[in-house]
Design a protein around this motif. Sequence first.
Motif, PDB file in Angstrom:
ATOM      1  N   GLY A 101      39.413  40.112  39.939  1.00 38.91           N
ATOM      2  CA  GLY A 101      38.219  39.750  40.118  1.00 38.91           C
ATOM      3  C   GLY A 101      38.161  38.117  40.632  1.00 38.91           C
ATOM      4  N   THR A 102      39.134  37.501  39.835  1.00 37.01           N
ATOM      5  CA  THR A 102      39.148  36.029  40.182  1.00 37.01           C
ATOM      6  C   THR A 102      39.911  35.794  41.382  1.00 37.01           C
ATOM      7  OG1 THR A 102      39.449  35.653  37.672  1.00 37.01           O
ATOM      8  CG2 THR A 102      40.104  33.878  39.185  1.00 37.01           C
ATOM      9  N   LEU A 103      40.950  36.736  41.822  1.00 35.07           N
ATOM     10  CA  LEU A 103      41.621  36.407  42.993  1.00 35.07           C
ATOM     11  C   LEU A 103      40.543  36.703  44.433  1.00 35.07           C
ATOM     12  CD1 LEU A 103      44.429  36.587  44.766  1.00 35.07           C
ATOM     13  CD2 LEU A 103      44.248  39.026  44.823  1.00 35.07           C
ATOM     14  N   ILE A 104      39.601  37.803  44.251  1.00 33.55           N
ATOM     15  CA  ILE A 104      38.803  38.064  45.202  1.00 33.55           C
ATOM     16  C   ILE A 104      37.770  36.902  45.329  1.00 33.55           C
ATOM     17  CG2 ILE A 104      36.980  39.568  46.008  1.00 33.55           C
ATOM     18  CD1 ILE A 104      39.842  40.779  46.559  1.00 33.55           C
ATOM     19  N   SER A 105      37.290  36.480  44.180  1.00 37.95           N
ATOM     20  CA  SER A 105      35.860  35.510  44.142  1.00 37.95           C
ATOM     21  C   SER A 105      36.588  34.124  44.255  1.00 37.95           C
ATOM     22  CB  SER A 105      35.172  35.597  42.818  1.00 37.95           C
ATOM     23  OG  SER A 105      34.634  37.003  42.858  1.00 37.95           O
ATOM     24  N   ALA A 106      37.490  33.864  43.858  1.00 34.32           N
ATOM     25  CA  ALA A 106      37.840  32.560  43.698  1.00 34.32           C
ATOM     26  C   ALA A 106      38.842  31.955  44.636  1.00 34.32           C
ATOM     27  CB  ALA A 106      38.458  32.049  42.318  1.00 34.32           C
ATOM     28  N   ARG A 160      35.855  34.860  54.646  1.00 32.74           N
ATOM     29  CA  ARG A 160      34.529  35.656  54.338  1.00 32.74           C
ATOM     30  C   ARG A 160      34.569  36.977  53.994  1.00 32.74           C
ATOM     31  NH1 ARG A 160      30.992  31.817  53.399  1.00 32.74           N
ATOM     32  NH2 ARG A 160      30.697  30.164  55.003  1.00 32.74           N
ATOM     33  N   TRP A 161      35.688  37.742  54.209  1.00 29.90           N
ATOM     34  CA  TRP A 161      35.397  39.117  53.845  1.00 29.90           C
ATOM     35  C   TRP A 161      35.267  39.567  52.507  1.00 29.90           C
ATOM     36  CZ3 TRP A 161      39.064  41.468  50.828  1.00 29.90           C
ATOM     37  CH2 TRP A 161      40.085  40.868  50.416  1.00 29.90           C
ATOM     38  N   ARG A 162      35.612  38.585  51.794  1.00 30.08           N
ATOM     39  CA  ARG A 162      35.282  38.598  50.259  1.00 30.08           C
ATOM     40  C   ARG A 162      33.764  38.919  49.971  1.00 30.08           C
ATOM     41  NH1 ARG A 162      32.548  34.389  48.228  1.00 30.08           N
ATOM     42  NH2 ARG A 162      33.063  34.657  46.102  1.00 30.08           N
ATOM     43  N   ASN A 163      32.842  38.418  50.811  1.00 31.08           N
ATOM     44  CA  ASN A 163      31.552  38.456  50.505  1.00 31.08           C
ATOM     45  C   ASN A 163      30.750  39.715  50.225  1.00 31.08           C
ATOM     46  OD1 ASN A 163      31.629  35.749  50.864  1.00 31.08           O
ATOM     47  ND2 ASN A 163      30.501  35.529  52.883  1.00 31.08           N
ATOM     48  N   SER A 164      31.452  40.827  50.636  1.00 28.28           N
ATOM     49  CA  SER A 164      30.623  42.136  50.405  1.00 28.28           C
ATOM     50  C   SER A 164      31.131  42.599  49.124  1.00 28.28           C
ATOM     51  CB  SER A 164      31.165  43.131  51.519  1.00 28.28           C
ATOM     52  OG  SER A 164      30.680  42.779  52.859  1.00 28.28           O
ATOM     53  N   ILE A 165      32.091  42.245  48.464  1.00 30.66           N
ATOM     54  CA  ILE A 165      32.759  43.009  47.374  1.00 30.66           C
ATOM     55  C   ILE A 165      32.937  42.050  46.264  1.00 30.66           C
ATOM     56  CG2 ILE A 165      34.124  44.532  48.629  1.00 30.66           C
ATOM     57  CD1 ILE A 165      36.578  43.005  48.634  1.00 30.66           C
ATOM     58  N   ASN A 166      32.758  40.499  46.353  1.00 30.41           N
ATOM     59  CA  ASN A 166      33.115  39.754  45.060  1.00 30.41           C
ATOM     60  C   ASN A 166      32.263  40.115  43.854  1.00 30.41           C
ATOM     61  OD1 ASN A 166      30.747  38.730  46.667  1.00 30.41           O
ATOM     62  ND2 ASN A 166      31.106  36.925  45.731  1.00 30.41           N
ATOM     63  N   ARG A 167      31.097  40.495  44.145  1.00 23.43           N
ATOM     64  CA  ARG A 167      30.195  40.557  43.143  1.00 23.43           C
ATOM     65  C   ARG A 167      30.785  41.796  42.149  1.00 23.43           C
ATOM     66  NH1 ARG A 167      24.873  39.367  42.922  1.00 23.43           N
ATOM     67  NH2 ARG A 167      25.631  37.534  43.997  1.00 23.43           N
ATOM     68  N   PHE A 168      31.347  42.930  42.812  1.00 18.39           N
ATOM     69  CA  PHE A 168      31.955  44.024  42.115  1.00 18.39           C
ATOM     70  C   PHE A 168      33.074  43.495  41.233  1.00 18.39           C
ATOM     71  CE2 PHE A 168      29.548  48.155  42.984  1.00 18.39           C
ATOM     72  CZ  PHE A 168      30.110  48.887  41.631  1.00 18.39           C
ATOM     73  N   ALA A 169      33.790  42.722  42.046  1.00 21.91           N
ATOM     74  CA  ALA A 169      35.251  42.434  41.565  1.00 21.91           C
ATOM     75  C   ALA A 169      34.909  41.397  40.134  1.00 21.91           C
ATOM     76  CB  ALA A 169      36.105  41.437  42.450  1.00 21.91           C
ATOM     77  N   GLU A 170      33.957  40.451  40.227  1.00 15.86           N
ATOM     78  CA  GLU A 170      33.721  39.609  39.311  1.00 15.86           C
ATOM     79  C   GLU A 170      33.268  40.491  38.016  1.00 15.86           C
ATOM     80  OE1 GLU A 170      30.733  37.075  40.900  1.00 15.86           O
ATOM     81  OE2 GLU A 170      32.343  36.252  42.528  1.00 15.86           O
ATOM     82  N   ALA A 171      32.184  41.340  38.075  1.00 12.77           N
ATOM     83  CA  ALA A 171      31.636  42.287  37.044  1.00 12.77           C
ATOM     84  C   ALA A 171      33.016  43.054  36.527  1.00 12.77           C
ATOM     85  CB  ALA A 171      30.664  43.295  37.774  1.00 12.77           C
ATOM     86  N   MET A 172      33.996  43.579  37.428  1.00 15.58           N
ATOM     87  CA  MET A 172      35.052  44.223  36.808  1.00 15.58           C
ATOM     88  C   MET A 172      35.833  43.269  35.960  1.00 15.58           C
ATOM     89  SD  MET A 172      38.163  46.057  38.994  1.00 15.58           S
ATOM     90  CE  MET A 172      39.071  44.274  39.415  1.00 15.58           C
TER      91      MET A 172
END
Length: 634
Positions: free
Chosen positions: A87-92, A100-112
């Motif tokens: 989650g930190t890798l994808i979001s941060a 920019r490709w993180r924008n579709s999946i970062n919320r799920f990664a952070e919740a995980m």
Amino acid sequence: MSSSGGLLEGRHEAGALTARLLDVPQASARPGWWLAVGVCLLLTILLLGSVATLFAFGVGLWGIKVPVAWGLAITNFVWWIGIGHAGTLISAVLLLFRQRWRNSINRFAEAMTLFAVLNAALFPLLHLGRPNVFYYMLPYPNRLGLWPQWGSPLVWDAFAVMTYGLVSLLFWYLGLIPDLASVRDRAASRGWVRRLAALGALGWRGTGEHWRTHQTLYLLLAGLATPLVVSVHSIVAVDFARALVPGWHSTVFPPYFVAGAIYSGLAMLVTILVPFRAIFGLRDLITARHLDALGKLMLASGTLVAYGYGIELFAAWKGGEAVEVTQAAYRLGGEIAPLYWATLICNVLVAQALWIPAVRRRPRRLFAVACAVNVGMWLERYVIVTGSLSRGFLPASWDGYLPTAWDWALFAGTLGLFGLLLLLFVRLLPSVSIYELKELGREEGALELEPAAGERPPPPAAAGSGRVLAAFSEPARLLEAIRALRAEGRALVSFTPWPVRGLSQALELGPSRLPWVMLAAAAGGALLGYLGLQVASSVWLFPQDVGGRPLHSWARFLPVTFECAVLCAALAGCLGFLRSAGLPRLHHPDFELPAVERATHDRLLLLVEPGELAPLAPGRLEDLGALWAREVDA
């Protein structure tokens, strides 16, 4: 694909995209969702029952014994805390690199991340045997005058996991605030959902000042969270590397564990995302390009893990130490060999399929590889934890390890809790970042803001208020109007669904002071951690002579110092954001403006305050490119 060949497929209208993503929670209330919730709830009840039984009878219920004093609990701890790193890798990290490709999946990664860290934190507490006195690990002056042993990686763990969990929670919640405002402002939302969303949104209005401080803090928290990826799992690795146990005492463990954590976290993220995008029909938002990028990251981190496996065996052979050679032989041909070879097959052999683009871009194939990696990474942690303890220095103490039903019940229960939290997350909160997708869509030309056919502007207010509200369909026209009106000295307030690039400069807001606030807080936190906690207790108040080592050893004080600095900086940044943005304020006069609720969906609005200048004619704003302009009540 969009006309620009971007990440989003097709063209999207902003209001329809918002409604579609906000409908995901309602769409999740299907029979399959309720069945999944029922299964996860039963497993969560199993977790509660196994914990209650553990409290009643102690850790003797588990299979741990001498010499294998760390068993399935620590295996699961390392596995869960590793999953929490993706989650930190994808979001941060990807945010810092403007991916920019993180924008579709970062919320799920952070919740995980949050749910995995929550599960991970359970196991060390339960493994203590006396979880009711877990606070012994924390620095507090007790009646015996004892303080934590600051050179112990177990104490570092307590600070690292606490800091990582809290910073991840703040980072996740900060990104969620604008989307909670969208839930609040959507007329079709259920009453209780709107009320809860209004509380969570803290009075967010999407003004230029809001977006300026929000984006500044978001970037700074990403910068703080990135080294935490390295620090947390490096400290977990030092739990092992500091021990004089064959197979553990190695300097390669910190980078090896970090690579393994990212590998397992990415695999779990793929395991969650592939069914999610299929069930809710989000293939045009979470596209094959996103899966391909995740597959490449898995391949890169998996290659580092495979290199770590090779280095372990090479170091044992090249070092020539009998105990290390024996440990390597035990893994390759002893009782634990089937699990070790299964680890290599899942994590190395199966992962080689990721070199093939058709595997990375095909959801089912990528899902199969990710499931194999999930299993392989758990087996790896099991082999590391139990395999090394089973074969120590003295052959007389060699013994195997066999988990009991209570070990498996606790692990199955955490899987149920993880699944239950994910299902509730999808049901109650926007699981895809709405405002970031709109920002991405505008940059790629895949998002339209044209007014709907037949739209009527709000009726004008009684003459004399001097306040004029205007709507724009293009960010460029909004910026041009702002520059022109600011040149006249007009007081302006903008309301936008996403952070429009160049808006802060056009409004002449100036740079934020948040970086300096957080820097000062980080310095204060470092001093507090170094001098106030560690030096004061271990050197001044209660010196402890441990093996003749020097009392003041700066190297062993660094982990806690770093964690305290990051924690204080993150907390100070969040408080500074709230103060600068004027939040929380659950009711604001701007909420009474006509059509202002659309500013979180599909409209760029500009409010011109009367100030000391002559009132502005609405027609002037229409000449500057506004769709409509109306005088509104004061």
